[in-house]
Design an enzyme around this catalytic site. Structure first.
Site, short mmCIF file in Angstrom:
data_model
loop_
_atom_site.label_atom_id
_atom_site.label_comp_id
_atom_site.label_asym_id
_atom_site.label_seq_id
_atom_site.Cartn_x
_atom_site.Cartn_y
_atom_site.Cartn_z
N CYS A 100 0.79 -1.20 -0.14
CA CYS A 100 0.06 0.03 -0.09
C CYS A 100 0.94 1.31 -0.13
O CYS A 100 1.40 1.52 -0.83
CB CYS A 100 -0.98 -0.14 1.35
SG CYS A 100 -2.32 1.13 0.99
N HIS A 210 -3.64 -4.64 -0.47
CA HIS A 210 -3.46 -5.50 0.64
C HIS A 210 -3.38 -6.78 0.58
O HIS A 210 -4.63 -7.52 0.85
CB HIS A 210 -4.25 -4.94 1.75
CG HIS A 210 -3.80 -3.47 2.41
ND1 HIS A 210 -3.22 -3.17 3.15
CD2 HIS A 210 -4.74 -2.08 1.84
CE1 HIS A 210 -3.06 -1.90 3.48
NE2 HIS A 210 -4.12 -1.29 2.72
N GLU A 212 -2.74 -9.13 2.81
CA GLU A 212 -3.03 -9.50 4.04
C GLU A 212 -4.42 -9.58 4.36
O GLU A 212 -5.02 -10.11 5.11
CB GLU A 212 -2.09 -8.88 5.42
CG GLU A 212 -2.60 -7.67 5.55
CD GLU A 212 -2.26 -6.23 4.58
OE1 GLU A 212 -2.39 -5.26 4.90
OE2 GLU A 212 -1.91 -6.82 3.57
#
Length: 229
Positions: A100, A210, A212
């Site tokens: 990001c 992202h 994750e």
């Protein structure tokens, strides 16, 4: 198939008994460090959240997260000597992954509200406001990965990743003139105008989205990165 969370900082291990790769999530005050830690641990890494110089330098991989404003992230990174750590690792060919705003600060500059802030200048280019009717770009989107990608290996072309951002790089300016050297692999996505969604450039990889927070697709991507360490 999703896998259950591993305890914080505990790697899932490998069936071959090979020691897990050591990954440091660099904690400079800007980023979802806990979610990154959990995702990396599920992907098989031995993870630590720290800003300790020696640990960040010694790790097999360094993940640089980032949320918020470009200028604030750069100040936080410099205050924690993260700019120097990233530079030293890359000079030695040691892997770094930016996520990001952790990707955005790798570029030459960021421009927010008319204010220009110097980035790490690992890649030429400017991070500028998204050119779209709806901003921020928040939610799931597909990407267009190039041939030969390792980051997106094993993922379907229609795999979706989770984005949350109002700024991006719309023009890629770096090409390798030396035929003996591999040109960076650039992945694109589109929200209004196309923008850079990921880069693979030697030891330096980065994603605007992202991983994750991107479910199974993001887990596969992190597994791919760890597998190169």
């Amino acid at each position: 198939m999703s896998t259950p969370d591993s305890p914080s900082g505990t790697p899932s291990g490998t069936s071959s008994g090979t020691p897990a790769k050591r990954v440091v999530v660099f904690d400079y005050g800007f980023g979802n460090v806990r979610s990154a830690e959990r995702a990396l641990a599920r992907a098989g890494a031995d993870v630590e959240i720290t800003r300790d110089y020696d640990k960040a330098m010694a790790a097999d991989g360094l993940l640089v997260p980032g949320v918020g404003a470009f200028a604030a992230c750069m100040k936080g990174l410099r205050d924690a000597r993260g700019d120097w750590i990233v530079g030293r690792r890359l000079a030695g060919g040691r892997p770094v992954l930016g996520i990001c705003v952790g990707m955005q600060i790798l570029f030459e500059r960021g421009i927010e509200h008319g204010v220009e802030t110097e980035g790490l200048d690992e890649w030429p280019g400017s991070v500028e406001p998204l050119q779209a009717d709806i901003v921020p770009h928040m939610g799931w989107n597909t990407v267009e990965a190039p041939a030969g990608t390792k980051l997106f290996a094993g993922l379907d072309a229609d795999a979706r990743f989770y984005f949350v951002h109002s700024y991006a790089v719309h023009d890629w300016a770096l090409e390798t003139a030396n035929p003996a050297m591999r040109s960076p692999l650039v992945t694109w996505s589109t929200h209004g105008k196309p923008f850079v969604a990921a880069v693979e450039n030697g030891a330096l990889w980065a994603t605007q989205f992202h991983p994750e927070k991107s479910g199974d697709a993001g887990a596969q991507l992190l597994t791919n990165w760890i597998g190169t360490l």
